[in-house]
Design a protein around this motif. Structure first.
Motif, PDB file in Angstrom:
ATOM      1  N   LEU A 230       5.241 -11.233   4.018  1.00 21.98           N
ATOM      2  CA  LEU A 230       3.782 -11.217   4.097  1.00 21.98           C
ATOM      3  C   LEU A 230       3.360  -9.768   4.269  1.00 21.98           C
ATOM      4  O   LEU A 230       3.971  -9.037   5.060  1.00 21.98           O
ATOM      5  N   LEU A 231       2.320  -9.349   3.537  1.00 22.01           N
ATOM      6  CA  LEU A 231       1.775  -7.997   3.687  1.00 22.01           C
ATOM      7  C   LEU A 231       0.325  -8.122   4.131  1.00 22.01           C
ATOM      8  O   LEU A 231      -0.473  -8.777   3.467  1.00 22.01           O
ATOM      9  N   LEU A 232       0.000  -7.505   5.263  1.00 22.96           N
ATOM     10  CA  LEU A 232      -1.350  -7.599   5.812  1.00 22.96           C
ATOM     11  C   LEU A 232      -2.057  -6.259   5.657  1.00 22.96           C
ATOM     12  O   LEU A 232      -1.468  -5.216   5.943  1.00 22.96           O
ATOM     13  N   TYR A 233      -3.316  -6.296   5.215  1.00 21.99           N
ATOM     14  CA  TYR A 233      -4.091  -5.063   5.043  1.00 21.99           C
ATOM     15  C   TYR A 233      -5.356  -5.147   5.882  1.00 21.99           C
ATOM     16  O   TYR A 233      -6.104  -6.120   5.788  1.00 21.99           O
ATOM     17  N   TYR A 234      -5.590  -4.121   6.719  1.00 24.40           N
ATOM     18  CA  TYR A 234      -6.791  -4.058   7.557  1.00 24.40           C
ATOM     19  C   TYR A 234      -7.716  -2.952   7.070  1.00 24.40           C
ATOM     20  O   TYR A 234      -7.245  -1.944   6.528  1.00 24.40           O
ATOM     21  N   GLN A 235      -9.009  -3.106   7.311  1.00 25.34           N
ATOM     22  CA  GLN A 235      -9.947  -1.998   7.052  1.00 25.34           C
ATOM     23  C   GLN A 235      -9.767  -0.935   8.135  1.00 25.34           C
ATOM     24  O   GLN A 235      -9.313  -1.242   9.237  1.00 25.34           O
ATOM     25  N   ASP A 236     -10.155   0.305   7.834  1.00 22.86           N
ATOM     26  CA  ASP A 236     -10.056   1.421   8.803  1.00 22.86           C
ATOM     27  C   ASP A 236      -8.680   1.447   9.456  1.00 22.86           C
ATOM     28  O   ASP A 236      -8.537   1.613  10.674  1.00 22.86           O
ATOM     29  N   THR A 237      -7.675   1.293   8.603  1.00 19.58           N
ATOM     30  CA  THR A 237      -6.327   1.127   9.139  1.00 19.58           C
ATOM     31  C   THR A 237      -5.833   2.355   9.909  1.00 19.58           C
ATOM     32  O   THR A 237      -4.966   2.250  10.761  1.00 19.58           O
ATOM     33  N   HIS A 238      -6.422   3.551   9.607  1.00 15.90           N
ATOM     34  CA  HIS A 238      -5.959   4.764  10.300  1.00 15.90           C
ATOM     35  C   HIS A 238      -6.710   5.053  11.599  1.00 15.90           C
ATOM     36  O   HIS A 238      -6.435   6.028  12.266  1.00 15.90           O
ATOM     37  N   GLN A 239      -7.699   4.195  11.935  1.00 13.91           N
ATOM     38  CA  GLN A 239      -8.372   4.360  13.232  1.00 13.91           C
ATOM     39  C   GLN A 239      -7.458   3.787  14.320  1.00 13.91           C
ATOM     40  O   GLN A 239      -6.932   2.697  14.158  1.00 13.91           O
TER      41      GLN A 239
END
Length: 745
Positions: A230-239
């Motif tokens: 499973l690959l999960l992607y979040y917004q603003d991942t570098h915050q």
């Protein structure tokens, strides 16, 4: 056929697996994986089955239960010796017992003794583990189910190949004898952009308007012919994010489980201009294990290179990738040590050629693994002005004096960075991780089917590029609340890395319900500052992943401390046992034990012991005769990529020669004929090499990216007017369609 995972009979036939159900709960960068496996004993006698399984490296088992017939037994963590005795007593009095312990060889292999399973009876095993999710190059977070929870299915009669890595023929739906259901609940401080998988998923279902919570499940009819990831992607991942997890209601306040725990994630963004600023300075010291065990193959299976050959190929890549203007040396060690040069030399065509000749002659012929003396020798040499020292250490073993080595590295930490590589399953984690941590570097482990080259080149990139340094974390909480760190301090974060920090929050504030944390660091001499708020009164019932991973982080630090002190100083081992029992996270000194007290009658029929083989391989102290596959007598075919790399000059250019034509599968005449008239032969050869790399070897780009950058810089320095024409002619000759911009020209 199922690949050696699960319960196996004396004839090495699997105890039939019926079904697997997996539930995943994700909080930001960490997850709890709960699974239930159903088996059935179809034999005439009771079985004592043993189940050995490898866990993902970043995982910790925290709950285990087993159900035979209608009776469920839940395991608890106890001190190892005590658990072992209880298990033996239970079996001899005819009771069913389960024991789960870390294998002594490796902390990521668990052995599960399932006790006695009556004829015709079903057994259900439930297991929960917690894990940190690995960060991928595209900023996705990856969760991969271990083979135990996703056994490869191969129909009878299909060739199982070597270790199950052969192509699996497709299986008609419904003919796989077991099923898998998987559902995931994801929550994150930042909105969830998407969830992807290499297997079909049902659509993502958001649970709130902020899109910070969602569920997703595997579509029905999974074929068991590949890993489930499973690959999960979040917004603003570098915050950066801070997640607080509530205390366990039943635990006493002040204990780790009885207090809230906060997890801080740091995954800094590296701007493009920082990424492209490669240093051309540095003293690069490659310290390579040449002890006898380096003759062992990298992994079982035919066609595996031995470790020293793999190290030779890696050194070729490293030597070709170094920037002009730096200094370097190569030191081989075993019972004694040998340097290629009396002291570091400036990198040039001459010194590179000399070193490559010596690399070709390098053998695993220096006896044992003594690392202290070569390090003392290196540290006794003065550092060169304006050439930061970068140490690359390769070893496949462990040393008896890990603590002494780590102390020496720590004393000299101000003058260098150390990048370490553990080769094979027997490499000491305490040593490899320890030296990298003390010297602000990065540790890599090369196990199983891993190739050494991509991992080493990633570390070279870390060494050549700026890193996030001077990291400070300041907690701002009401005066009644105290913060206790469970993780060691974060010293350095490289591009593409993510750091997690766990801390326990003790005490309660009457008024304030918020705390905050200020994170400061510098990147490429620029200061960066972030402030995050978090709740001191978090929502209940979020699972216990953050607590358990915090406990595991502390347990690991204490285990290393205990090993380093060789048990001399009391305290570390007791503290580990206490933490382990309290958190349910097993350790080197504890085991899970579950005893089902039946009617106490001795079991009828003879008890058969079944041993479950495991795909993990322990290569400590192996000799070549330990492996079945005979040494290949024919000369191995040289990899065209390595051939091309070995032809490159130190400056970054290639020369138009027969050997280059051979790599491109052309005659010399075919290669020189289409060269644009006004273009220099060396420029033409270098453009062809670049077009070939980008046209045919993109999957290995991590390995050749630096030598390609060097080639591009060299072409640019030649001030060639007709680069576009060259690239066009190169594409036509090689049948590629590589754009000039792609090459970076």
């Amino acid at each position: 056929m199922v690949n050696c995972c699960g319960l196996v009979t004396v004839k090495n036939e699997p105890v039939p697996l019926k079904s697997i159900a997996v539930e995943v709960s994700v909080q930001g960068h960490v997850a709890t994986v709960s699974s239930t496996l159903q088996y059935e004993n179809q034999e005439q006698s009771p079985l004592e089955a043993i189940f050995v399984f490898p866990l993902p490296g970043e995982a910790a088992v925290c709950r285990f239960s087993a159900k035979i017939g209608q009776t469920e037994v839940v395991a608890e963590v106890q001190e190892k010796q005590k658990a072992q005795e209880q298990y033996d007593d239970a079996l001899s009095s005819g009771q069913q017992a389960f024991l789960l312990e870390e294998s002594d060889e490796s902390p990521d292999v668990f052995k599960l003794s399932v006790g006695s399973l009556p004829p015709g009876e079903k057994a259900s095993v439930s297991l929960d583990y917690v894990t940190e999710l690995a960060v991928q190059a595209d900023d996705g977070l990856r969760l991969c189910l271990p083979a135990v929870l996703n056994p490869r299915y191969q129909p009878q009669g299909s060739d199982s190949g070597s270790g199950g890595s052969a192509q699996v023929s497709s299986v008609p739906a419904g003919s796989v004898p077991y099923s898998l259901s998987l559902s995931a609940h994801v929550s994150s401080p930042h909105p969830i952009s998407r969830v992807e998988s290499n297997c079909p998923l049902d659509p993502l279902n958001y649970l709130n308007t902020e899109k910070t919570q969602a569920t997703v499940s595997l579509a029905a009819g999974h074929q068991f012919d590949r890993d489930v990831e499973l690959l999960l992607y979040y917004q603003d991942t570098h915050q950066p994010t801070a997640i607080v997890e509530a205390a366990q209601a039943s635990a006493k306040p002040g204990s780790l489980m009885g207090d809230p725990v906060v997890m801080l994630s740091l995954y800094p963004e590296f701007p493009k201009d920082v990424m492209s600023s490669m240093t051309s300075h540095g003293e690069f010291l490659f310290v390579v294990d040449r002890s006898g065990s380096m003759e062992c193959p990298m992994h079982l299976g035919s066609g595996s290179l031995d470790r020293i050959s793999s190290a030779r190929e890696t050194l070729l890549l490293l030597l070709k990738s170094l920037p002009m203007g730096c200094y370097f040396n190569i030191i081989g060690f075993g019972s004694s040590y040998e340097s290629f040069f009396p002291k570091s030399v400036e990198y040039s065509q001459k010194t590179m050629d000399e070193a490559l000749q010596k690399v070709k002659e390098m053998r695993a012929d220096l006896g044992g693994t003594e690392i202290l003396q070569p390090l003392k020798h290196i540290y006794s040499q003065p550092c060169l002005p304006d050439q930061p020292r970068q140490l690359f250490l390769f070893t496949d073993g462990e040393v008896g004096n890990t603590k002494e080595v780590l102390d020496l590295v720590k004393t000299n930490a101000g003058s260098h960075r150390c990048f370490s590589f553990g080769i094979g399953e027997g490499a000491s984690t305490a040593l490899i991780s320890g030296v990298a941590k003390q010297a602000r570097g990065h540790a890599q482990f090369i196990t199983g089917q891993d190739r050494m080259q991509p991992k080493v080149m990633q570390s070279l990139r870390f060494a050549l590029q700026p890193a996030v340094v001077d990291i400070s974390v300041k907690w701002n909480v009401p005066k009644e609340v105290s913060v206790t760190l469970l993780s060691p301090p974060i010293r350095v974060v490289f591009q593409g890395q993510r750091a997690l920090l766990y801390a326990q929050l003790t005490g309660e504030s009457s008024g304030d319900t918020e705390g905050s944390v200020t994170v400061k660091y510098s990147l490429a001499k620029q200061p960066v500052e972030n402030q995050l708020s978090f709740s001191l009164k978090p929502a209940e019932d979020t699972g216990m992943a953050v607590h358990r991973l915090g406990a595991r982080t502390l347990i690991q630090s204490l285990e290393v401390e205990e090993r380093e002190q060789d048990g001399e100083k009391e305290g570390a081992k007791e503290k580990v046992i206490e933490l382990s029992v309290q958190s349910g996270v097993s350790s080197a000194f504890t085991a899970f034990i579950a005893v089902h007290k039946g009617d106490g009658e001795a079991l009828q029929g003879q008890l058969l012991r079944r041993h479950v083989p495991t795909p993990m391989l322990n290569l400590r102290g192996c000799s070549l005769t330990d492996f079945d596959s005979p040494a290949p007598t024919s000369k191995p075919v040289r990899d065209p990529l390595l051939q091309l790399i070995s032809l490159q000059k130190a400056s970054g250019s290639w020369v138009l020669e027969a050997a280059l034509a051979e790599v491109l599968v052309k005659t010399e005449e075919e290669v020189s004929k289409p060269k644009p008239a006004q273009v220099d032969q060396e420029v033409w050869a270098t453009v062809l090499a670049l077009v070939w790399l980008y046209g045919f070897k993109m999957e290995a780009q991590e390995e050749w990216q630096f030598l390609a950058m060097k080639a591009v810089s060299w072409i640019q320095a030649q001030k060639v007017a007709s680069v576009s024409e060259c690239v066009q002619a190169g594409n036509t000759l090689l049948g590629c369609q590589v754009q000039k911009d792609t090459l970076g020209l």
